[in-house]
Each structure stands twice: as structure tokens, then as C-alpha cells.
Scaffold this active site. Structure first.
Site, PDB file in Angstrom:
ATOM      1  N   PRO A   1       6.084  -8.546  16.850  1.00  0.00           N
ATOM      2  CA  PRO A   1       5.295  -9.244  15.827  1.00  0.00           C
ATOM      3  C   PRO A   1       5.934  -9.045  14.451  1.00  0.00           C
ATOM      4  CG  PRO A   1       3.910  -7.824  17.213  1.00  0.00           C
ATOM      5  CD  PRO A   1       5.329  -7.449  17.481  1.00  0.00           C
TER       6      PRO A   1
ATOM      7  N   SER B   1      -1.325   1.397   2.212  1.00  0.00           N
ATOM      8  CA  SER B   1      -2.131   1.847   1.076  1.00  0.00           C
ATOM      9  C   SER B   1      -1.459   1.342  -0.187  1.00  0.00           C
ATOM     10  CB  SER B   1      -2.222   3.374   1.072  1.00  0.00           C
ATOM     11  OG  SER B   1      -3.214   3.811   0.180  1.00  0.00           O
TER      12      SER B   1
ATOM     13  N   GLU C   1       0.449  -1.125  15.000  1.00  0.00           N
ATOM     14  CA  GLU C   1       1.854  -1.537  14.825  1.00  0.00           C
ATOM     15  C   GLU C   1       2.339  -2.546  15.863  1.00  0.00           C
ATOM     16  OE1 GLU C   1       4.499   1.671  13.840  1.00  0.00           O
ATOM     17  OE2 GLU C   1       2.905   2.865  12.920  1.00  0.00           O
TER      18      GLU C   1
ATOM     19  N   TYR D   1       5.273  10.943  -2.625  1.00  0.00           N
ATOM     20  CA  TYR D   1       6.229   9.866  -2.380  1.00  0.00           C
ATOM     21  C   TYR D   1       7.550  10.298  -3.006  1.00  0.00           C
ATOM     22  CZ  TYR D   1       7.868   4.988  -2.101  1.00  0.00           C
ATOM     23  OH  TYR D   1       8.547   3.826  -1.805  1.00  0.00           O
TER      24      TYR D   1
END
Lengths: 545, 545
Positions: B129, B214, B262, B459
Site C-alpha cells: 500500500p 504525530s 502499516e 528527535y
């Protein structure tokens, strides 16, 4: 260990709840009720059958938990025979069959839970996990499934606060800790969980997680699932821990597969819970809106404006009437006059409870709520505080009503805002139609106690003179009618869980694929199928017998 | 259809991003970098292999979606060969092997998606996908699994807003709608989704749900999973819909099994999403805290006090330096002087972005935030607005850096507050140790962009001169070192998902039982195993081949 009488909510030593005279007069006029005795005196149930647990299994379980923690006496088994629904209580009063487990097993810690499960899986013994035993949907019914014997796994010895992480605002607690005990243990560290469902006095943390519970202060603290940062599950295949981070994209969130699993996948032994500083200040006030539509618009606006109280609870006109007449009868006349003078025709009571750490915060919250509630009539603190005082009294009132021949039960659902009023009307219509007979006119009352940005819950309370011929069938048929009315409009259960009662309706809500997925998960974690037979999942026609 | 060049983030027609001279000077001094060419010119990849899709399957798929929507030309297949990680881009520039699908299939609606999946399951063809194709973890890699051919299922034609329920604040959108298009469609109704990840310009709603995305405004709007009120999943076994109510206790919340799946369990075709009124007013400001510890204390306090902005983002000293030098070089000297005069030794930049419907609300929010931020140096609007202006520029900057021989990549994790600083130190140490060589000194920069009551995300951005001999191995080894450092302290991924890259680390995070449960769910929904082979779940050693 507390010997649970369990012919009602009240414990053996509790003062008996009484039905006030004014309430009886109102009930008679409104429903056609006349006082009647209980179907049977508490304790006058059919003889408890002998335990079917093989002696060898009993001995094996004794080596795991200690022989003194494998209970087979009639009283102990009877005290853990099902939950506390109206029908459960009827059964324990002699109406209908009571399912009595063959033993009660009381492990001391998560390791013992796992070993008990492994032993039961190997020996082919059903296992019913048991916390406070407050299920109202058959969640702790001692069903045997395809097994010859079934034990209740009582988690009451898993009663510890394991650790507190004040920086992360996390606490690890064992699953058998009751809600009041959790507040006591956390309170020593300055924290609260903020989870106050009506079952608060008895229910346990493990049960809250296993059933996706939601408390009266969900507007302020969230549903129980929102508090679960981590979970430890004992399964017949071993120990499973989840929850290393506050949020993650590491695949599906499997915590949400454990929360709501109702003991069918494993036994929750520990929970890592988000805690919050205890509020220093609280204040409860009452307001009245005129009519259901205005009431719903008001709570939706409070929610969308972000100015709800930690408790935000709207009664429909029927529940407002019940509250006036059954509980606050002494004040009814004055309040009614006050409202009539202000042009209110169909009073809907709204309770708002704020919590804050400082007076300035409390003031700001009240001001914001009141600004959003422009159209409401303020009744002030006495009404709010009266609600707070009686917030856990419902189950005891039910005892009193049951004792005098009233069929009294509740059910709950939830829907998106645009369908909420249609759902309320459909359920009320179904219940009323099913329960109305010559001489019996039900009261169907409803409140909104949990709101979300996209919708809200509906909680129905039903009062009707009991059918002395078929008390169980009377309610069972009404419940089926309500469940059919809910289909397609809302969820079959907002916070009572699936248990036995809702299992036949699960596929309509989550699809056959959903049921198949749950079965696949159960096969994986509980290959022998010993865990909580008949709960959550409808009977599997393809299962080996 | 947009022909995706995909040797970088920029599209074919986009203006090329350039590395400013001052940035080059800083990079050279700080890391030992000297300008170098790209490993190969875009497009100069190995020849695209011929399609292995049998003609009969191609014809069958054509009958479902229309022959014009089954693409087998090299350019179309090349444009959907993997995602947009640094290594993906290296591969598309000629370094390392590129996995090219055998065809691209473009169904028009959820029904066609289901029929394509059924056909591929029957014929034994893998299905990947594909939404915006922005995965940075291999989530759309054209792996074949045990099949001889694999097709990319491109959802770009599922681009409709299906319905809006303004009362419930819900909108139904098809999965292929891109984020900017969703904002445009919802904006016509006065609503916003509020989901703004760095992939915003290209990514799709279905991809957000499939990967537990997010966005930068998660403090105000929540994670994408918080917005999903309902989901429709096409599976080889049929259509599955979830989400009838705002909350439910009807068993485990299976939405959370679909979110983050997923593409391994099915293809998300429609989402019912919570929407909110568009904010009328926004304001972004910059603040500086002195040192990492003070910065984390500040964002934790903002979170616990409930006074975060919709965007709340803290850079560590290294990222603050990168920001000054690489992006805002022209202002660096003035800002540094201003901070030095105020005694700030290790500046950590904090961006706060507020949103509101009225000026009074905006004022109140700013006031509350600033009261909590007593120890911070305020830099005012220009710094805040500069961040907002460049908020989606990161991937284009990466193009410019890659073009000149810089290894540049990011990774993310999350942990509870009490472990956050330990986690940051461990990951930075691991990356630095792995990437430091004679002549190459990495910059490891970090920010907190998502905070929760119980913890926060981290991050990391890494810059280091590219190893011309083994550019793929250089990063792959560094990433493995970081993943090992994360284990036990935080999650392997906060919002990038599992894909191929994190699959080997999943069992360490969710346990072998967790992996077994996911496999059981996959077997149930995708019995042939055609869906997104090799993603989410590590290779199954027991699977039939």
C-alpha cells in the site's frame, strides 16, 4: 478475607438502606408499585453443589499459592458466584440458577498468577479472574466452558503499590488494589488517580482495566484506559509487559488489546498508571436547563469550549424527577417552585464539579463554565454537594428498592452527538414498551455523565414493579429490547464491558472480522481456552468441546 | 499523475534548495566536511528490471480498476520504489540496490481496493500500500516476501471528503487524501484537522493512521491516533469497519490494532476523523533556556501545568547551534550576544505556538505559558515566526546537504520523563562513537517536539561528512548503534513507525508474545500473507515459503 454476602451491594456489617416514605408514595403513584417482599431471604438459595475440582488439581494449586489459599468451603465459593447485576442479586436471592465455582484460588503475586494459569491450562480447569466482583454484565460468572471444573482466581492478595515515579507522574500498582486503597496509597505521595466510578468502594484497578471502566470524573481525568501507561499480563504462555514510553509508533498499540480483554486473554497483574497531584480545592454546583435538547446543547458546548468541570453530569427530565422524588424529596417543593418561577417547564439537572490547586484556578474555571452556561438556572452549591455526598449511594439504594419488590437496573451506551437524542429516544421507547403491563408503568430515566468532543454516554436507570412470576425474564427481555434499539446508533456498552450479557451483540458492533481477530488473539495467548469461559467472545461454534 | 522523481524530497519542478555559504563554512569547521558530489546523478540508477507480473494477473487487475490504472512503465514503477529515507535516496542515486515493484495499481474506491486485495491473495502477488510514499523506515519498500511479483497499490485516487458531521465534529475522508488537501477540503466547512508533521506537504491520511503519525501541533491536537474516531479497512477477507461511538467498553479497542498496522493487516480506505474549528489567531514566539536540564524542566512544567502551546518544541544545545548556523546564520551573532549578555551559557531554543479563536483567549494562553516559563529568556515573535516559516523545509534542506556530500538523517524515540535525559545521552553517545572517524566528526542534534504528562519524544538529527566508500553502511551502522542504545529506555520509534528498519527491534519492545499476537492477527486477516511483506513484523522463520 471479607466474607461477601452478596445478596446486595451492602456488606454484611453495613447499615441496611431504607426506602423513605415519600419515595414509596411517589413510586406507587408513578409506577403502580405496591410493597412486596424479596423473592427469597438472602442466603436462602439452593444448596451449594460440592466442588468438582479434582483433589490432585487442588493439591497442585496448593503447592503454588499455599493450601490455605485454595478455598473450597461453600461460603467462600458462594461469595464469588457471579457479579452484582440485578439478575445476579435475584439469583442469589433464590430466583434462577446460580453458578458456583469449584474453588477460590488466591495467588500472592504476579508469578503465582502465571503458575496458576499454566497449571489450569495443563489440567483443563476454567479460570475466572475476580477483583471486586462488581461486574453487572456477567463478567465474573463462574461458567465452565468445555471444562468439568472452574476456579475463581481472586486477586485480593495483589494489593501493593509497587513504585512511584513522581517526575513522570507514574505509579505501578498491583491489580487487586481497590480504588479507595489506591487513593490512600497514592495520597501519601500527594497523588490521585481520579477514577471514581459508582463501583468505587469495591472495585479494583485490574477490573477497571479489564473492563475499560470510566469514572464520574472522566471529564477531568479521562477514562481508565487513558490512565494506563503500562500493563503486565499473566497468560498461560507466560508473562507479558507493555508500555515503555508515553507514546509510540512501534506498530499497533497492544495495550488497547489488553485493556478491555475481560480476563479472556490473560490476567492483569500490574498496572503502570498516570497519576496527578491531588486537587486542593473542589466545588460542586447544580444548574438546571429547560428540556433535554437544551441540556445536551449545554454539555456539548461546555465540552467543545473546553470548560467542563472534572465532573459534568446532565440528568434528563425523568432522572431529574427521580432525583427530586426518590432522593431529595424534602426539598422538592421549594426547588420546583423556584424553577417554575423562572419559567422552567422540563427541568434537567446539571451537576458540575470543579477541581483546582489554587483558589484563582478554581475561580477561573467556574467563571469559564458559567459563561458557557448562559441559559441555565443556577441552583448553587447545596444541590451540587448533595450529589457529591450521594455519588456512590446508588447501589445501596438499589438494595432497598429490591428488598421491597422493585425491579431496578441500569444500562449504558454512547453515541456521537448527532445521534445522541435519537439513541436516547429509541432505548427509552424499547424499555418502556417491554416493561409496561396492566398495573406496571416503568420509569426510564437517563443521564449524560461522560462527554467527548465527538459525542457522549447515556446511562439509563429503570424502575418498575417486579414481576413476581418471572423476575429474571422481566429484566432480561427488557435488556434485549434495549440492546436491539442501540444497534447501529451507539455502542452496546460505554463502561460496563461485554461480559456474558453483551457477547451476542459484539459482532454487530465490531464486525465478524473483529470477532475473528479477538478469537485469533485468544487462541494465541490462551490456546487451551481456560480463561474466563463465555465472557467477551460469544460461544464459538467451531471450538473443540 | 505526478511523476515522482524521488531522488530527493523536492519534486521535479521545485526550485533546487541550496546550501548557504555561511552554512558550508560552519559545517566544514565543525565536522571536517569538504564539498563532494552526489554519489550519482538523479536518474542514473541501474536499469529498471522488467515487470515480473504475469500477463493474466495484469489483465485481471485491469478488469477491476481499469487497464489504464495498472501501470507497468519503468518511470511509474521507479517513482514508487521505496520511501524517502536517506538510504532510500542514496539507492535512487545509484548507491545500493533499489527494489522496483512490478506494477502500480490505482483503485478508485474502497470496493476496488478490496477486490484488488482478494485477487492478489488468490494469485499470490505481494501488495505494497502506498500513500504519499514518505516513509523513512522502509515502510513502502517493494519487498516480494515469498512471492514472485509485487505490486504497489497507490491510493491517490481515493481523494474524497465523503461527509462532514459538524455537530459531532467528525469528517469522513478517503485514505489517499493528502494533508494539505484535507485542510483545504475541511477548511471549506470551517474545520481543521490540526495534523502537521514534517511530511505534511506530501503525506496522506491513510499513511498517518497506518504509521501512528504525530504532528508538530500534537500538544494542541493530539497524535493522529487521537483523531481517529473510525476506520474502514479493506482486507483480503472483506471490508471491516470500526468506530460507532466516541468511547466504548465493548472489548479491546480494535481501532488501535488497525492504527499502526502499516498495511500488514489490510489497507485503510476511509477514516472518520475528529475535526476542530479552524483557529482564527495564531502566534509563535521563541524563548531560550540555559542548558538541556533547564529546558526539559521547562517543557515538563508547561505540560504538567496544562499551559503548553499547540506547538511546543525544545531544541538541545546542539540543535540550537545547528539552527543558528545552518538556517539563521545572518542573525546568529546578534542573538548570541543578546543571550550572552543575559548570562546564558548553553542556549536551548524553545518555540511555542499558540492558537485561539479570540484575542482574549490568545492573551490568556500566552500569559499562562509565560508565567510557567519564568526562567526563560524571551526572544519574541521573529524567532517564532522564522521557525513557523521553515517548519516543512527540513526535507528540502536535506536535498541540498545530500547534493554536497553530507550524510544527513533523523531518528526519533520517546521515554518517560525520568529516563529522558539518560536516553538522550545514550543515543548521542552511540551515534557519535559510530560516526566519528579520522577527519569526520558528526553533529548529533536533538529536540523535544511532543510532550505528554508522563514523558516526551526525542528527535535526533545527524550531520556528518559522507563516507564515499560505503555511504549506506555508514548510516546503517549508526542507526543500529542508536537502536541498541534505545532498548530498555524508550521506544524504538515515536512517530516514524516500524517498517523494515525497526522490525528486528520490535520483539524487544513488545515482547515475543506481542509479536506472536500480531502474527496471529495477520494470519486471520491476511491468510496468504500478501500484504506489505517484510514490514512491521520481522521475517517469520516458521512461515511457509
Amino acid at each position: 478475607m471479607d466474607r461477601l454476602a452478596r445478596s446486595g451491594w451492602a456488606r454484611a456489617g453495613d447499615a441496611a438502606a431504607a426506602l423513605p416514605a415519600h419515595a414509596g408514595r411517589w413510586l406507587a403513584a408513578r409506577t403502580g408499585w405496591t410493597p412486596a417482599g424479596t423473592p427469597a431471604a438472602p442466603g436462602a438459595v439452593a444448596p451449594v453443589p460440592p466442588s468438582a475440582l479434582p483433589a490432585s488439581v487442588r493439591a497442585e494449586l496448593g503447592t503454588i499459592v499455599g493450601v490455605e489459599h485454595v478455598l473450597v468451603e461453600a461460603d467462600d465459593r458462594l461469595g464469588r458466584s457471579g457479579g452484582l447485576s440485578y439478575v445476579d442479586l435475584l439469583r442469589r436471592r433464590g430466583a434462577g440458577d446460580l453458578l458456583v465455582p469449584d474453588a477460590v484460588v488466591r495467588p500472592a503475586d504476579p508469578g503465582e498468577v502465571g503458575r496458576v494459569l499454566a497449571a489450569c491450562a495443563e489440567r483443563g480447569v476454567g479460570v475466572v479472574p475476580f477483583g471486586g466482583g462488581t461486574s453487572v454484565v456477567g463478567g465474573v460468572a463462574a461458567l465452565r466452558g468445555r471444562f468439568d471444573s472452574v476456579v475463581v482466581l481472586d486477586l485480593d492478595r495483589l494489593d501493593r503499590l509497587v513504585s512511584v515515579d513522581p517526575v513522570s507522574r507514574l505509579a505501578v500498582l498491583q491489580a487487586g488494589v481497590t480504588a479507595p486503597r489506591a487513593e490512600e496509597l497514592l495520597g501519601r505521595h500527594g497523588f490521585t488517580l481520579g477514577h471514581f466510578p459508582q463501583s468505587y468502594e469495591r472495585a479494583t484497578l485490574g477490573g477497571f482495566a479489564a473492563t475499560r471502566s470510566s469514572g464520574q470524573a472522566s471529564a477531568g481525568y479521562g477514562r481508565f484506559e487513558d490512565m494506563v501507561a503500562g500493563v503486565r499480563l499473566a497468560t498461560p504462555r507466560g508473562d507479558w509487559r507493555l508500555g515503555v514510553a508515553p507514546a509510540s509508533a512501534a506498530g499497533p498499540d497492544l495495550k488497547h488489546l489488553v485493556i478491555g480483554s475481560e480476563g479472556a486473554f490473560g490476567v492483569i497483574t500490574e498496572l503502570t498508571l498516570r497519576v496527578r497531584p491531588k486537587p486542593v480545592l473542589t466545588r460542586y454546583e447544580g444548574f438546571v436547563l429547560d428540556g433535554w435538547a437544551a441540556g445536551v446543547d449545554a454539555v456539548r458546548a461546555l465540552t467543545h469550549d473546553g470548560v467542563r468541570g472534572a465532573v459534568t453530569r446532565l440528568s434528563d427530565p425523568q432522572e431529574t424527577e427521580v432525583g427530586f422524588e426518590l432522593k431529595g424529596g424534602w426539598k422538592t417543593r421549594a426547588v420546583r417552585g423556584y424553577l417554575a418561577a423562572r419559567g422552567v417547564r422540563e427541568p434537567c439537572l446539571l451537576i458540575v464539579g470543579w477541581e483546582a490547586r489554587t483558589a484563582a484556578q478554581l475561580r477561573a474555571k467556574r467563571k469559564a463554565t458559567r459563561a458557557s452556561l448562559r441559559g441555565a438556572v443556577a441552583l448553587g452549591r447545596p444541590v451540587g454537594e448533595a450529589w457529591r455526598h450521594g455519588r456512590f449511594a446508588g447501589p445501596r439504594q438499589r438494595d432497598a428498592l429490591m428488598d421491597q419488590g422493585v425491579c431496578v437496573e441500569t444500562l449504558e451506551t454512547a453515541a456521537h452527538w448527532s445521534k445522541l437524542s435519537e439513541l436516547r429516544a429509541a432505548v427509552a421507547r424499547a424499555l418502556t414498551a417491554e416493561l409496561t403491563t396492566a398495573g406496571r408503568r416503568p420509569v426510564v430515566a437517563c443521564h449524560v455523565s461522560h462527554t467527548y468532543e465527538t459525542g457522549a454516554s447515556l446511562y439509563f436507570t429503570v424502575l418498575v414493579p417486579r414481576d413476581p412470576e418471572d423476575p429474571v425474564g422481566q429484566w432480561t427481555r427488557a435488556k434485549e429490547a434495549a440492546s436491539a434499539a442501540i444497534r447501529g446508533l451507539g455502542t452496546i456498552t460505554h463502561h460496563h464491558a461485554v461480559g456474558v450479557d453483551h457477547a451476542p451483540h459484539l459482532a454487530a458492533e465490531i464486525g465478524q472480522l473483529g470477532v475473528d481477530v479477538l478469537r485469533a488473539v485468544k487462541r494465541e495467548l490462551d490456546p487451551e481456552g481456560v480463561l474466563n469461559p463465555g465472557k467477551l467472545l460469544p460461544e464459538d461454534p467451531t471450538a473443540p468441546r
